[in-house]
Write an enzyme that holds these catalytic residues in place. Sequence first.
Site, short mmCIF file in Angstrom:
data_model
loop_
_atom_site.label_atom_id
_atom_site.label_comp_id
_atom_site.label_asym_id
_atom_site.label_seq_id
_atom_site.Cartn_x
_atom_site.Cartn_y
_atom_site.Cartn_z
N LYS A 1 -20.38 16.13 10.33
CA LYS A 1 -19.96 16.20 11.72
C LYS A 1 -18.84 15.22 12.07
O LYS A 1 -18.24 15.32 13.13
CB LYS A 1 -21.16 16.03 12.65
CG LYS A 1 -22.33 16.96 12.35
CD LYS A 1 -22.00 18.43 12.54
CE LYS A 1 -22.19 18.85 13.96
NZ LYS A 1 -22.29 20.34 14.09
N SER B 1 -31.68 19.61 6.19
CA SER B 1 -30.85 20.82 6.26
C SER B 1 -30.10 21.06 4.95
O SER B 1 -29.84 22.21 4.58
CB SER B 1 -29.88 20.75 7.44
OG SER B 1 -28.99 19.66 7.29
C1 LIG Z 1 -27.99 17.43 9.55
C2 LIG Z 1 -27.31 18.64 10.07
N1 LIG Z 1 -27.41 19.78 9.38
C3 LIG Z 1 -26.84 20.92 9.82
C4 LIG Z 1 -26.13 20.97 11.00
C5 LIG Z 1 -25.57 22.28 11.46
O1 LIG Z 1 -24.16 22.34 11.39
P1 LIG Z 1 -23.35 23.24 12.39
O2 LIG Z 1 -23.51 22.64 13.76
O3 LIG Z 1 -21.94 23.18 11.90
O4 LIG Z 1 -23.93 24.61 12.35
C6 LIG Z 1 -26.00 19.80 11.75
C7 LIG Z 1 -25.31 19.82 13.03
O5 LIG Z 1 -25.39 18.91 13.82
C8 LIG Z 1 -26.59 18.61 11.28
O6 LIG Z 1 -26.51 17.46 11.98
#
Ligand SMILES: Cc1ncc(COP(=O)(O)O)c(C=O)c1O
Length: 314
Positions: free
Chosen positions: A41, A275
């Site tokens: 991010k 994630s």
């Molecule tokens: C740890 C983590 N994984 C996945 C995501 C998802 O990414 P995106 O917002 O680009 O879909 C985020 C988004 O904040 C995140 O902080």
Amino acid sequence: MVSAIEAIGETPLVELGRITRGLHGRILAKLEMLNPGFSKKDRIARQIIQDAEAEGLLAPGQTVVELTSGNTGTGLAIVCGIKGYPFVAVMSRGNSMERARMMSALGAEVVLVDQCAGSRPGQVSGEDLKRVEEETQRVVAERHAFRADQFRLQGNFRAHYLHTGPEILRQSKGDLQAFCDFVGTGGTFAGCAAAFKAHDPSIRCYIVEPEGAAVLAGEPLAHPGHRIQGGGYAMRNLPLLRPEHIDGHLKVSDEEAVAAARRLAKAEGIFAGFSSGANLAAALQLIRGSFRGKTVAITICDSGLKYLSTDLWP
Ligand SMILES: Cc1ncc(COP(=O)(O)O)c(C=O)c1O
């Protein structure tokens, strides 16, 4: 480099050859936890602020505010701190507290929002997020701030369309047949998918969601309190997603995401969060299924250090 802002991006792409040993197919992992704020991010923080400056939407010294699960806020704290914009992060108490402490350390003002009755720490539901959104809107109005709205601003899409996606194409030398990504705002998925399909329309792109909260796949919301922090908010309408770039949907359970994150650490020496585990578990589904013998790319979204207070690491 004149500041840490230039150290954002150009992360390594690593083949997970130990995890895929004995399987047919390759998984390439983009190590986004190596960004200055330890997540992907940082990229969108830089792009959203640069775009707002270029479009005249952000005045010198104006306050920037955003709703965050911690990672976007950390990126914004870095970028705003360097550029001289006061930054206020609005976050649910359900997210791990490492994140709030890190944002404060980087100079952000952190507003924590209580979870709804019945919600559990570590499990931020769509309802919890509604509360955070209301508080964010209140702070924006009160401070006459610029909202770095990651769910709507094209900077989120553009960061990945202009950089993450093209970097993966270059680093994989275009040998890539599929991409799958756990969706929060959908910015990473949308930007990378658009870049991949512009390069080669046959690259297949899959949305990853928590089992029981796969609303983008058209399923009912059965398990809003999943543990995969950073996404899976069960929002049916994500403004940055483009339906023509979605080739399919994959589901990952909490247990699969946790097991995959632990394997990533033990087998590959890559210390990441829930994630990233979800992305790996989904990529394994692909190479065990219709992408046998093919190459799948994923992002390693953030660092495992952000989850030391959770039970991800027993
Ligand atoms: C740890 C983590 N994984 C996945 C995501 C998802 O990414 P995106 O917002 O680009 O879909 C985020 C988004 O904040 C995140 O902080």
